[in-house]
Scaffold this motif. Structure first.
Motif, PDB file in Angstrom:
ATOM      1  N   THR A 185      66.211  42.417  12.658  1.00 15.78           N
ATOM      2  CA  THR A 185      67.332  42.501  13.600  1.00 15.78           C
ATOM      3  C   THR A 185      67.532  43.896  14.166  1.00 15.78           C
ATOM      4  OG1 THR A 185      68.937  42.914  11.819  1.00 15.78           O
ATOM      5  CG2 THR A 185      68.504  40.607  12.410  1.00 15.78           C
ATOM      6  N   LYS A 186      67.047  44.923  13.484  1.00 17.83           N
ATOM      7  CA  LYS A 186      67.229  46.301  13.945  1.00 17.83           C
ATOM      8  C   LYS A 186      65.937  46.942  14.457  1.00 17.83           C
ATOM      9  CE  LYS A 186      71.649  46.938  13.228  1.00 17.83           C
ATOM     10  NZ  LYS A 186      72.571  47.372  14.304  1.00 17.83           N
ATOM     11  N   GLU A 187      64.890  46.152  14.605  1.00 15.48           N
ATOM     12  CA  GLU A 187      63.609  46.738  14.996  1.00 15.48           C
ATOM     13  C   GLU A 187      63.683  47.398  16.364  1.00 15.48           C
ATOM     14  OE1 GLU A 187      58.910  45.779  14.498  1.00 15.48           O
ATOM     15  OE2 GLU A 187      60.262  44.082  14.803  1.00 15.48           O
ATOM     16  N   ASP A 188      64.375  46.791  17.313  1.00 14.17           N
ATOM     17  CA  ASP A 188      64.491  47.397  18.642  1.00 14.17           C
ATOM     18  C   ASP A 188      65.416  48.612  18.629  1.00 14.17           C
ATOM     19  OD1 ASP A 188      62.776  45.543  19.734  1.00 14.17           O
ATOM     20  OD2 ASP A 188      64.374  44.211  20.419  1.00 14.17           O
ATOM     21  N   ASP A 190      65.837  50.727  16.108  1.00 12.74           N
ATOM     22  CA  ASP A 190      65.278  51.817  15.312  1.00 12.74           C
ATOM     23  C   ASP A 190      64.239  52.574  16.142  1.00 12.74           C
ATOM     24  OD1 ASP A 190      63.869  53.429  13.419  1.00 12.74           O
ATOM     25  OD2 ASP A 190      64.524  52.092  11.816  1.00 12.74           O
ATOM     26  N   PRO A 191      64.471  53.872  16.407  1.00 15.74           N
ATOM     27  CA  PRO A 191      63.516  54.635  17.215  1.00 15.74           C
ATOM     28  C   PRO A 191      62.353  55.212  16.416  1.00 15.74           C
ATOM     29  CG  PRO A 191      65.372  56.031  16.693  1.00 15.74           C
ATOM     30  CD  PRO A 191      65.675  54.675  16.089  1.00 15.74           C
ATOM     31  N   ILE A 192      62.326  54.981  15.104  1.00 13.24           N
ATOM     32  CA  ILE A 192      61.327  55.623  14.246  1.00 13.24           C
ATOM     33  C   ILE A 192      60.372  54.626  13.616  1.00 13.24           C
ATOM     34  CG2 ILE A 192      60.972  57.112  12.237  1.00 13.24           C
ATOM     35  CD1 ILE A 192      63.742  58.284  12.733  1.00 13.24           C
ATOM     36  N   PHE A 193      60.904  53.593  12.960  1.00 20.38           N
ATOM     37  CA  PHE A 193      60.098  52.703  12.136  1.00 20.38           C
ATOM     38  C   PHE A 193      60.100  51.264  12.626  1.00 20.38           C
ATOM     39  CE2 PHE A 193      61.294  55.814   8.677  1.00 20.38           C
ATOM     40  CZ  PHE A 193      60.027  56.335   8.525  1.00 20.38           C
ATOM     41  N   THR A 194      59.024  50.569  12.283  1.00 18.43           N
ATOM     42  CA  THR A 194      58.970  49.119  12.307  1.00 18.43           C
ATOM     43  C   THR A 194      58.637  48.643  10.898  1.00 18.43           C
ATOM     44  OG1 THR A 194      56.589  48.994  12.743  1.00 18.43           O
ATOM     45  CG2 THR A 194      58.053  49.195  14.665  1.00 18.43           C
ATOM     46  N   ALA A 195      58.775  47.362  10.660  1.00 19.77           N
ATOM     47  CA  ALA A 195      58.398  46.821   9.351  1.00 19.77           C
ATOM     48  C   ALA A 195      56.924  47.081   9.060  1.00 19.77           C
ATOM     49  CB  ALA A 195      58.704  45.325   9.302  1.00 19.77           C
ATOM     50  N   GLN A 196      56.098  47.061  10.089  1.00 16.71           N
ATOM     51  CA  GLN A 196      54.666  47.313   9.900  1.00 16.71           C
ATOM     52  C   GLN A 196      54.422  48.734   9.394  1.00 16.71           C
ATOM     53  OE1 GLN A 196      52.301  46.554  13.390  1.00 16.71           O
ATOM     54  NE2 GLN A 196      50.435  47.415  12.504  1.00 16.71           N
ATOM     55  N   ASP A 197      55.166  49.697   9.923  1.00 15.74           N
ATOM     56  CA  ASP A 197      55.031  51.074   9.450  1.00 15.74           C
ATOM     57  C   ASP A 197      55.347  51.172   7.963  1.00 15.74           C
ATOM     58  OD1 ASP A 197      54.552  51.958  12.097  1.00 15.74           O
ATOM     59  OD2 ASP A 197      56.703  52.156  12.469  1.00 15.74           O
ATOM     60  N   LEU A 198      56.455  50.549   7.563  1.00 14.92           N
ATOM     61  CA  LEU A 198      56.875  50.625   6.166  1.00 14.92           C
ATOM     62  C   LEU A 198      55.923  49.863   5.266  1.00 14.92           C
ATOM     63  CD1 LEU A 198      60.708  50.264   6.743  1.00 14.92           C
ATOM     64  CD2 LEU A 198      59.466  52.326   6.086  1.00 14.92           C
ATOM     65  N   ARG A 199      55.353  48.782   5.768  1.00 13.63           N
ATOM     66  CA  ARG A 199      54.385  48.032   4.964  1.00 13.63           C
ATOM     67  C   ARG A 199      53.160  48.889   4.661  1.00 13.63           C
ATOM     68  NH1 ARG A 199      54.456  43.964   7.842  1.00 13.63           N
ATOM     69  NH2 ARG A 199      56.041  42.855   6.648  1.00 13.63           N
ATOM     70  N   ALA A 200      52.756  49.708   5.617  1.00 16.34           N
ATOM     71  CA  ALA A 200      51.610  50.583   5.390  1.00 16.34           C
ATOM     72  C   ALA A 200      51.905  51.596   4.289  1.00 16.34           C
ATOM     73  CB  ALA A 200      51.238  51.297   6.690  1.00 16.34           C
ATOM     74  N   TYR A 201      53.107  52.170   4.299  1.00 18.09           N
ATOM     75  CA  TYR A 201      53.488  53.088   3.223  1.00 18.09           C
ATOM     76  C   TYR A 201      53.515  52.357   1.873  1.00 18.09           C
ATOM     77  CZ  TYR A 201      55.010  56.719   6.535  1.00 18.09           C
ATOM     78  OH  TYR A 201      55.067  57.691   7.505  1.00 18.09           O
ATOM     79  N   ALA A 202      54.084  51.159   1.858  1.00 20.83           N
ATOM     80  CA  ALA A 202      54.153  50.397   0.612  1.00 20.83           C
ATOM     81  C   ALA A 202      52.763  50.067   0.096  1.00 20.83           C
ATOM     82  CB  ALA A 202      54.972  49.125   0.821  1.00 20.83           C
ATOM     83  N   ASP A 203      51.833  49.765   1.003  1.00 20.18           N
ATOM     84  CA  ASP A 203      50.459  49.484   0.584  1.00 20.18           C
ATOM     85  C   ASP A 203      49.845  50.700  -0.090  1.00 20.18           C
ATOM     86  OD1 ASP A 203      50.631  46.935   1.630  1.00 20.18           O
ATOM     87  OD2 ASP A 203      49.537  47.420   3.480  1.00 20.18           O
ATOM     88  N   HIS A 204      50.064  51.884   0.484  1.00 23.89           N
ATOM     89  CA  HIS A 204      49.540  53.107  -0.129  1.00 23.89           C
ATOM     90  C   HIS A 204      50.148  53.332  -1.516  1.00 23.89           C
ATOM     91  CE1 HIS A 204      47.060  54.673   3.022  1.00 23.89           C
ATOM     92  NE2 HIS A 204      48.039  54.847   3.890  1.00 23.89           N
ATOM     93  N   TYR A 205      51.433  53.085  -1.626  1.00 24.25           N
ATOM     94  CA  TYR A 205      52.154  53.412  -2.857  1.00 24.25           C
ATOM     95  C   TYR A 205      51.914  52.395  -3.966  1.00 24.25           C
ATOM     96  CZ  TYR A 205      56.172  54.740  -5.814  1.00 24.25           C
ATOM     97  OH  TYR A 205      56.986  55.137  -6.850  1.00 24.25           O
TER      98      TYR A 205
END
Length: 302
Positions: A185-188, A190-205
């Motif tokens: 609901t906040k993807e548009d 948010d000027p910084i992140f999308t869920a895809q961005d955060l998923r990439a960080y979670a994959d690394h971690y």
């Protein structure tokens, strides 16, 4: 000026490069170049070691010898350092009149979960072993560092250690399953992140580890016994529901919790102190909360 400042900041953030998933070393360099602000005037810095990890001590002029802020920086568990956050942590220390130590915990993917929690706990243990009264110790962190702060409190509770006087988390990332409704609901907004961005960080971690583990996603944890908690978040964040659900979980578990949702501002908007009135006001609120709770906490007999 606040609305104009918010709009200007939003436009600036949207104009920045949006690729959050290059090679970690390249992203660390880009993150440092974009975010780093020096410690404010009147705050002395010194390299030190805490819990076996490098750390940056920040001491405001006139700060007393008692009390300490332990800070865990943000960066998705992949980027960031005490240097990138020297300005933010120095500002918070200056406003609180309290020295701070910002921990350089290990980063993923080279050091995956639970390395940052282990490092935070080792630092916390050393402070207590060195004679620090937990009633004079406060902890804070932003984004992934906010999640690591809550995980540290859980780890300390599990280890039978006393809790600090208070904790503050700024735009905390506390659900690595990415199940919050605001991911959509906040993807548009948010000027910084999308869920895809955060998923990439979670994959690394986390790799193939359990993403609902309490130390990875404290929003699913039993928070009973944690110290007074301040949660700040901007309304223009995909992580909005992380903060809201964390506060709700804490309240349900009888934790003294304060939730502040700041309208029209982005992720860790406090980084923009001096340029955004909301950031300065928010940091003042954090400083007042931490000092008030530390002053109200009775000393622990040793």
């Amino acid at each position: 000026m606040t609305r104009q400042q918010r709009d200007t900041l939003d436009a600036l953030l949207r104009s920045a490069p949006s690729d959050h998933n290059p090679e970690p070393e390249a992203e660390r360099l880009a993150f440092a170049q974009a975010l780093t602000r020096p410690a404010p005037e009147g705050v002395a810095t010194r390299r030190t070691v805490l819990g076996g990890r490098p750390a940056l001590e920040l001491r405001p002029s006139g700060a007393g010898r008692r009390g300490l802020l332990l800070y865990l920086h943000g960066g998705g568990y992949v980027v960031g350092s005490p240097d990138t956050h020297a300005g933010l942590v120095g500002e918070l220390a200056r406003r609180a009149g309290t020295p701070a130590v910002s921990l350089d915990y290990r980063l993923a993917p080279e050091h995956p979960f639970p390395a940052p929690v282990d490092d935070g706990l080792a630092a916390y243990r050393e402070l207590l072993a060195g004679g620090m009264d937990p009633g004079e110790l406060v902890v804070a962190g932003d984004s992934a560092g906010g999640g690591a702060v809550v995980a540290l409190l859980l780890a300390a509770r599990e280890a039978g250690l006393p809790q600090p006087a208070a904790a503050a988390v700024l735009s905390p990332w506390v659900d690595l399953t990415l199940s919050g409704a605001s991911m959509r609901t906040k993807e548009d907004a948010d000027p910084i992140f999308t869920a895809q961005d955060l998923r990439a960080y979670a994959d690394h971690y986390l790799g193939d580890r359990d993403r609902a583990h309490p130390w990875a996603s404290p929003v699913f944890a039993d928070l009973t016994g944690l110290p007074p908690l301040l949660v700040q978040v901007g309304s223009n964040e995909v992580l909005l529901d992380d903060a809201v659900r964390l506060a709700g979980r804490a309240g349900a578990d009888e934790v003294d919790v304060t939730l502040e949702v700041w309208p029209g501002v982005p992720h860790v908007f406090q980084h923009h102190y001096g340029r955004l009135d909301d950031a300065d006001a928010a940091l003042d609120r954090v400083a007042a909360f931490l000092t008030e709770k530390a002053a109200a906490r009775p000393a622990v007999a040793r």
